[in-house]
Design a protein around this motif. Structure first.
Motif, short mmCIF file in Angstrom:
data_model
loop_
_atom_site.label_atom_id
_atom_site.label_comp_id
_atom_site.label_asym_id
_atom_site.label_seq_id
_atom_site.Cartn_x
_atom_site.Cartn_y
_atom_site.Cartn_z
N UNK A 62 -2.16 37.03 -10.49
CA UNK A 62 -1.80 35.61 -10.43
C UNK A 62 -0.30 35.39 -10.56
N UNK A 63 0.35 36.19 -11.41
CA UNK A 63 1.79 36.05 -11.60
C UNK A 63 2.60 37.04 -10.77
N UNK A 64 1.89 37.86 -9.97
CA UNK A 64 2.52 38.84 -9.09
C UNK A 64 3.45 39.77 -9.87
N UNK A 65 2.88 40.41 -10.89
CA UNK A 65 3.61 41.38 -11.72
C UNK A 65 2.88 42.71 -11.65
N UNK A 66 3.64 43.79 -11.43
CA UNK A 66 3.09 45.13 -11.54
C UNK A 66 3.94 45.91 -12.53
N UNK A 67 3.30 46.76 -13.32
CA UNK A 67 4.01 47.46 -14.39
C UNK A 67 3.62 48.92 -14.40
N UNK A 68 4.62 49.76 -14.59
CA UNK A 68 4.33 51.16 -14.88
C UNK A 68 4.65 51.42 -16.35
#
Length: 312
Positions: A62-68
């Motif tokens: 929904x917030x268009x966040x991707x995290x490694x």
């Protein structure tokens, strides 16, 4: 919080060097919840629906966040993640969380960012230091939720020290007493107690306080025996209850203050290493009796003029 996150980073680093990686999985799941609270996100673990996910561990669609989330804090690790096929995440912001300590140097470097992905190392690399700074800027209620989460997830894992309290000892003793057997020695003056109740705007608690006042003599005997074990035993119990009164009275008054003292004292007892576990309702009963007794003995709340609570 800084201590817990730093301890987590150190342990992951040490375990990683001997190829013990089970704590990494725990940390990855922990950071899902932490960043959801910290940044108001709706992250989920990418592996939950894509076992072959590479470069991306957490996703907030929904917030268009991707995290490694990584136990390797190097430029090469970030570049490697950004070089993967991230076309499925076009329009997303990439964030990097190194769980092994400080990453301030990485924030100063430049990176090759693929088309369709946003990544600003100054704000998108979150190490322990930046997490603590972000938490410090939160509103009090939000910060408490983050603190409670960190304590819940990491407190026992890192052996949070619990100390003995005399409060817990008194509750341990009181919990073995038959509270239906009312002692007949020293008694309180119900008129005097009533004056103090009215003086502090606690009339709606009058029946509760007067009802529990019958335990005054029982506690007097317990405190007398307790003081034979060492100096300042009973005094420390009264001081502990009074400290909760002083901390709470700036924020609440009257009935709310009375129950805040009970609630905080219950938590203090539950967190004592010498507390013998009993059902919560029994603990709350014993604590309420202690607070009522402290009220009668002039340890909490204000006293009316010429207050004299004891009747032989």
């Amino acid at each position: 919080m800084e201590e817990k996150l730093s301890a987590l980073a150190v342990r992951i680093g040490v375990r990683g060097r001997v190829n013990v990686l089970n704590l990494n999985v725990h940390a990855e799941n922990f950071y899902v919840h932490l960043f959801n609270e910290l940044l108001g996100l709706s992250l989920v673990n990418a592996n939950a629906y894509d076992q072959n996910a590479t470069a991306v561990d957490l996703v907030d669609a929904s917030n268009k966040i991707i995290i490694q989330v990584s136990s390797t804090a190097t430029k090469q690790k970030i570049e490697s993640a950004l070089s993967k096929d991230l076309s499925a995440y076009a329009g997303c912001r990439f964030k990097f969380i190194p769980i092994v300590g400080d990453a301030s140097r990485l924030k100063k470097l430049t990176y090759t960012v693929p088309t369709g992905i946003t990544f600003d190392p100054k704000i998108d690399i979150h190490d322990v230091t930046s997490v603590v700074r972000e938490a410090a800027a939160m509103e009090i209620d939000d910060l408490k939720r983050v603190f409670d989460l960190v304590r819940k997830e990491l407190g026992e894992e890192f052996g949070e020290e619990r100390l003995e309290t005399n409060l817990a000892d008194i509750v341990n003793i009181l919990s073995t007493e038959d509270l239906n057997d009312e002692p007949q020695s020293l008694q309180v003056d119900p008129f005097e107690v009533g004056r103090k109740i009215t003086f502090n705007n606690l009339d709606s608690l009058g029946s509760l306080i007067q009802g529990y006042a019958v335990h005054y003599s029982r506690l007097d005997e317990i405190y007398t025996e307790f003081d034979l074990r060492g100096v300042n035993k009973s005094a420390s119990v009264f001081a502990s209850i009074n400290s909760e009164f002083l901390k709470c009275q700036a924020a609440v008054a009257g009935i709310d203050l009375f129950f805040s003292i009970i609630r905080n004292t219950v938590e203090k007892i539950r967190n004592s290493s010498n507390f013998n576990r009993i059902p919560l309702d029994e603990l709350e009963l014993a604590t309420t009796i202690l607070v009522v007794d402290a009220f009668i003995r002039c340890k909490v709340f204000k006293n009316p003029n010429a207050y004299n609570h004891v009747a032989a």
